[in-house]
Design a protein around this motif. Structure first.
Motif, PDB file in Angstrom:
ATOM      1  N   GLU A 325      -2.390 -10.131   4.120  1.00 47.91           N
ATOM      2  CA  GLU A 325      -1.081 -10.684   3.771  1.00 47.91           C
ATOM      3  C   GLU A 325      -0.481 -10.016   2.544  1.00 47.91           C
ATOM      4  O   GLU A 325       0.726  -9.788   2.469  1.00 47.91           O
ATOM      5  CB  GLU A 325      -1.205 -12.181   3.485  1.00 47.91           C
ATOM      6  CG  GLU A 325      -1.223 -13.011   4.740  1.00 47.91           C
ATOM      7  CD  GLU A 325      -1.439 -14.476   4.401  1.00 47.91           C
ATOM      8  OE1 GLU A 325      -1.250 -14.846   3.228  1.00 47.91           O
ATOM      9  OE2 GLU A 325      -1.799 -15.227   5.316  1.00 47.91           O
ATOM     10  N   ALA A 326      -1.346  -9.717   1.584  1.00 46.77           N
ATOM     11  CA  ALA A 326      -0.866  -9.115   0.343  1.00 46.77           C
ATOM     12  C   ALA A 326      -0.276  -7.739   0.578  1.00 46.77           C
ATOM     13  O   ALA A 326       0.611  -7.293  -0.156  1.00 46.77           O
ATOM     14  CB  ALA A 326      -2.005  -9.046  -0.678  1.00 46.77           C
ATOM     15  N   VAL A 327      -0.758  -7.068   1.625  1.00 47.00           N
ATOM     16  CA  VAL A 327      -0.236  -5.731   1.931  1.00 47.00           C
ATOM     17  C   VAL A 327       1.259  -5.835   2.217  1.00 47.00           C
ATOM     18  O   VAL A 327       2.064  -5.045   1.708  1.00 47.00           O
ATOM     19  CB  VAL A 327      -0.966  -5.116   3.148  1.00 47.00           C
ATOM     20  CG1 VAL A 327      -0.354  -3.772   3.529  1.00 47.00           C
ATOM     21  CG2 VAL A 327      -2.446  -4.955   2.840  1.00 47.00           C
ATOM     22  N   ASP A 328       1.615  -6.886   3.001  1.00 53.05           N
ATOM     23  CA  ASP A 328       3.029  -7.078   3.324  1.00 53.05           C
ATOM     24  C   ASP A 328       3.813  -7.535   2.098  1.00 53.05           C
ATOM     25  O   ASP A 328       4.887  -7.010   1.796  1.00 53.05           O
ATOM     26  CB  ASP A 328       3.175  -8.118   4.438  1.00 53.05           C
ATOM     27  CG  ASP A 328       2.465  -7.653   5.693  1.00 53.05           C
ATOM     28  OD1 ASP A 328       2.358  -6.418   5.878  1.00 53.05           O
ATOM     29  OD2 ASP A 328       2.004  -8.510   6.464  1.00 53.05           O
ATOM     30  N   ASP A 329       3.270  -8.543   1.382  1.00 58.52           N
ATOM     31  CA  ASP A 329       3.974  -9.081   0.220  1.00 58.52           C
ATOM     32  C   ASP A 329       4.294  -8.008  -0.812  1.00 58.52           C
ATOM     33  O   ASP A 329       5.364  -7.993  -1.409  1.00 58.52           O
ATOM     34  CB  ASP A 329       3.138 -10.171  -0.458  1.00 58.52           C
ATOM     35  CG  ASP A 329       3.078 -11.431   0.401  1.00 58.52           C
ATOM     36  OD1 ASP A 329       3.798 -11.448   1.424  1.00 58.52           O
ATOM     37  OD2 ASP A 329       2.308 -12.345   0.068  1.00 58.52           O
ATOM     38  N   LEU A 330       3.325  -7.131  -1.037  1.00 63.52           N
ATOM     39  CA  LEU A 330       3.522  -6.107  -2.066  1.00 63.52           C
ATOM     40  C   LEU A 330       4.207  -4.860  -1.504  1.00 63.52           C
ATOM     41  O   LEU A 330       4.557  -3.962  -2.250  1.00 63.52           O
ATOM     42  CB  LEU A 330       2.162  -5.697  -2.666  1.00 63.52           C
ATOM     43  CG  LEU A 330       1.479  -6.750  -3.549  1.00 63.52           C
ATOM     44  CD1 LEU A 330       0.024  -6.367  -3.780  1.00 63.52           C
ATOM     45  CD2 LEU A 330       2.194  -6.870  -4.889  1.00 63.52           C
ATOM     46  N   GLY A 331       4.338  -4.854  -0.176  1.00 58.83           N
ATOM     47  CA  GLY A 331       4.932  -3.677   0.469  1.00 58.83           C
ATOM     48  C   GLY A 331       4.089  -2.444   0.210  1.00 58.83           C
ATOM     49  O   GLY A 331       4.581  -1.386  -0.195  1.00 58.83           O
ATOM     50  N   LEU A 332       2.769  -2.595   0.434  1.00 55.54           N
ATOM     51  CA  LEU A 332       1.860  -1.493   0.111  1.00 55.54           C
ATOM     52  C   LEU A 332       1.958  -0.371   1.138  1.00 55.54           C
ATOM     53  O   LEU A 332       1.658  -0.568   2.309  1.00 55.54           O
ATOM     54  CB  LEU A 332       0.412  -2.001   0.039  1.00 55.54           C
ATOM     55  CG  LEU A 332       0.089  -2.935  -1.125  1.00 55.54           C
ATOM     56  CD1 LEU A 332      -1.378  -3.368  -1.057  1.00 55.54           C
ATOM     57  CD2 LEU A 332       0.371  -2.255  -2.454  1.00 55.54           C
ATOM     58  N   VAL A 333       2.421   0.751   0.678  1.00 55.82           N
ATOM     59  CA  VAL A 333       2.394   1.972   1.481  1.00 55.82           C
ATOM     60  C   VAL A 333       2.088   3.113   0.517  1.00 55.82           C
ATOM     61  O   VAL A 333       2.346   2.991  -0.676  1.00 55.82           O
ATOM     62  CB  VAL A 333       3.750   2.268   2.168  1.00 55.82           C
ATOM     63  CG1 VAL A 333       3.973   1.372   3.367  1.00 55.82           C
ATOM     64  CG2 VAL A 333       4.890   2.151   1.174  1.00 55.82           C
ATOM     65  N   PRO A 334       1.509   4.185   1.017  1.00 56.03           N
ATOM     66  CA  PRO A 334       1.253   5.303   0.116  1.00 56.03           C
ATOM     67  C   PRO A 334       2.532   5.728  -0.608  1.00 56.03           C
ATOM     68  O   PRO A 334       3.600   5.772   0.001  1.00 56.03           O
ATOM     69  CB  PRO A 334       0.740   6.401   1.056  1.00 56.03           C
ATOM     70  CG  PRO A 334       0.115   5.662   2.184  1.00 56.03           C
ATOM     71  CD  PRO A 334       0.967   4.435   2.365  1.00 56.03           C
ATOM     72  N   GLY A 335       2.425   5.966  -1.905  1.00 53.71           N
ATOM     73  CA  GLY A 335       3.580   6.370  -2.694  1.00 53.71           C
ATOM     74  C   GLY A 335       4.153   5.222  -3.496  1.00 53.71           C
ATOM     75  O   GLY A 335       4.889   5.424  -4.470  1.00 53.71           O
TER      76      GLY A 335
END
Lengths: 351, 229
Positions: A325-335
């Motif tokens: 879920e945190a991946v989406d919340d933080l908008g984690l993408v390389p860069g």
């Protein structure tokens, strides 16, 4: 070093069978106890006889049942450092050190005892009785004794196992220095991931007497993050430090990390779990945690139901872990730019 | 107190000489036997072990008789030695041989206990450091079983001092030649008025055996301290 191994050995109910070919100089043998790591060591060193198979190192056959070749341990030139130091109790430190050195032909004596004694810091121990040494000192003497026999390969069987938890990593710098300085290939057996990552380039993974993978320690550590209680362990080489109140600020790449570690501060290797890093989208103005680091995501990797976030912090790599879920919340993408927040107390000194 | 005759003194001297020679001569064999029992993978090890211990439970007279059969003029070894001009039966050498055989199990048992306390890894370590098996044997196994060897040797020495049954059969009881303390005591007890002298020799015998046993105990204690089980 090139190694070509195919071995079979049955010991009671336990069956060990493996086949591998590798080239390298810092090789780890990793697996839980009972996976056959020690069996492999005994077979390679000639202390146990395989039921069948062959062992070839750099083109020389040490064992081959079809050709009826089986070199005795003293002819294999494979040094062994056992779990416990196993120093000869009836000899002093100096005699122990030189036991192997005195038994090899002069042309094979490639290592100068004085140089090795200096690297291992053994000068002050030379006149001592081995029974009066501490665990770490004994292990250093055992390593020195093996290195001085100028072997073509050194096998280390969980050499840190017998040492106190707090002190066990202190021997690592000595190990690294010896293997860097004297350029001897190493086969390092352990069930500790940290030791593997500190000592080896590539790893053979064993389970129940079988080889199940050929990988790197770093890769293993990432895979295990998913089901490990402690998460992924970041190994941080920290440099110079300055005192700030009762905290220490260590240089790490081109920035500083603030740590509250007890005792004298000095440069060294510290561990930090991926679980102890909290990620923020924007800079939180203030936090009780002492470290707020600007980072950039370089890669995401999955491990079980967790996601590993590999980041670059002022030129240094750092791995944090988050849930899906945190991946989406933080908008984690390389860069993606982030702020990593770490408590000063989350670090632990290894050596 | 006791007025020992020259023959008595000879008996004491001979006892000491026989026991010492028997112990020293048995040492290399005892060490080898213990080494084989502890470290080798011989197929008939259990049988070998039993054979080693047999003299401990057999009546010494039986041992003596078997030796007599072997070494007598008509025995196969005795005949062979006779051709070479060597005579063993009824000489002090026979007494040495009797003591060697009877005391041997004690020596082997003691050395074996010491060797079993040696960590196999020490021997493996020496091998991986370039020592051949005999090099390991002399630089690791021998020094680490030193005290056990000493303890075993003292035990065997004490046993040899008291050897009677096998000795009287193959060495006889010839004063000044093969008569050791126990044989001299035996003579005195059979002779009228010899009780006092027999008692005197008994006391000598007790003192000697006791001194040796104390020495043996000290050695064993030191061994236990160094290799706690």
């Amino acid at each position: 070093m090139k190694m070509d191994v195919s071995l079979c050995k049955t010991l009671g109910n336990f069956r060990f069978a493996t086949e591998f070919a590798l080239e390298g100089s810092r090789i780890g043998i990793f697996g839980p106890s009972g996976s056959g790591k020690s069996t492999l060591m005994h077979l390679l060193a000639g202390l146990h006889k395989p039921d069948q198979g062959s062992i070839r190192i750099d083109g020389e056959t040490l064992f081959d049942d079809t050709q009826r070749i089986s070199l005795s341990p003293e002819k294999r030139r494979i040094g062994v450092v056992f779990q416990q130091a196993h120093l000869f109790p009836h000899m002093g430190v100096r005699q122990n050190l030189l036991y192997g050195y005195r038994r090899i032909p002069k042309r094979q004596r490639k290592i100068d005892p004085q140089a090795l004694i200096a690297v291992l810091g053994l000068e002050s121990l030379l006149g001592r009785n081995v029974t009066s040494l501490s665990g770490g000192e004994r292990q250093r003497v055992a390593l020195g004794r093996t290195v001085l026999s100028c072997p073509r390969l050194i096998l280390m069987d969980e050499p840190l196992n017998g040492l106190d938890e707090g002190l066990k990593y202190q021997i690592i710098p000595y190990l690294k220095r010896v293997f860097d300085e004297f350029d001897i290939p190493l086969l390092f057996i352990s069930h500790s991931l940290n030791e593997m990552r500190l000592m080896t380039d590539e790893v053979l993974e064993f389970q129940a007497g079988q080889l199940i993978g050929h990988t790197t320690a770093e890769d293993l550590a990432r895979r295990r993050m998913g089901n490990s209680q402690v998460g992924y362990i970041n190994l941080l080489p920290l440099g110079e430090y300055r005192q700030i109140g009762d905290l220490h600020a260590y240089s790490w790449g081109n920035q500083e990390l603030v740590l509250s570690v007890s005792g004298e501060g000095a440069a060294g290797m510290f561990e930090l779990s991926s679980k102890d890093i909290t990620l923020f989208k924007r800079h939180p103005e203030a936090s009780s945690a002492r470290n707020l680091l600007r980072c950039r995501v370089t890669k995401l990797f999955g491990a079980g139901n967790r996601v590993g976030v590999e980041m670059e912090c002022g030129g240094q790599p750092l791995v944090a872990q988050v849930v899906g879920e945190a991946v989406d919340d933080l908008g984690l993408v390389p860069g993606r730019e982030l702020v990593a927040v770490i408590k000063a107390s989350a670090f632990r000194r290894l050596y | 107190m006791f007025d020992f005759t020259p023959t008595d003194w000879q008996a004491m001297e001979l006892s000491a000489r026989v026991a010492l020679t028997a112990t020293l001569a048995a040492l290399p064999f005892g060490f080898a036997a213990a080494y084989l029992l502890v470290f080798s993978r011989l197929p008939g090890k259990a049988l070998f072990d039993g054979l080693m211990n047999l003299p401990l439970v057999l009546p010494p007279v039986v041992v003596g008789y078997l030796l007599l059969l072997l070494l007598g003029r008509n025995g196969w070894l005795g005949g062979l030695l006779e051709e070479l001009g060597i005579r063993i039966i009824f000489t002090w050498k026979a007494a040495v041989l009797a003591s060697m055989v009877v005391g041997f199990p004690l020596l082997v048992r003691s050395i074996r206990t010491g060797m079993e306390g040696i960590d196999l890894r020490l021997i493996q370590a020496s091998r991986t450091l370039g020592a051949r098996w005999y090099d390991s044997l002399f630089t690791i196994v021998l020094p680490l079983s030193g005290r056990a060897i000493l303890a075993g040797a003292s035990l065997m020495f004490a046993r040899s001092l008291g050897e009677f049954g096998a000795t009287i059969i193959i060495a006889g009881n010839i004063p000044g030649v093969t008569q050791t303390i126990p044989l001299a005591i035996y003579d005195y007890t059979g002779a009228p008025g010899g009780e006092g002298m027999a008692l005197g020799l008994c006391l000598v015998s007790i003192a000697l055996a006791f001194a040796v046993l104390i020495f043996n105990q000290l050695m064993v204690k030191r061994l236990e301290r160094e290799h706690p089980q």
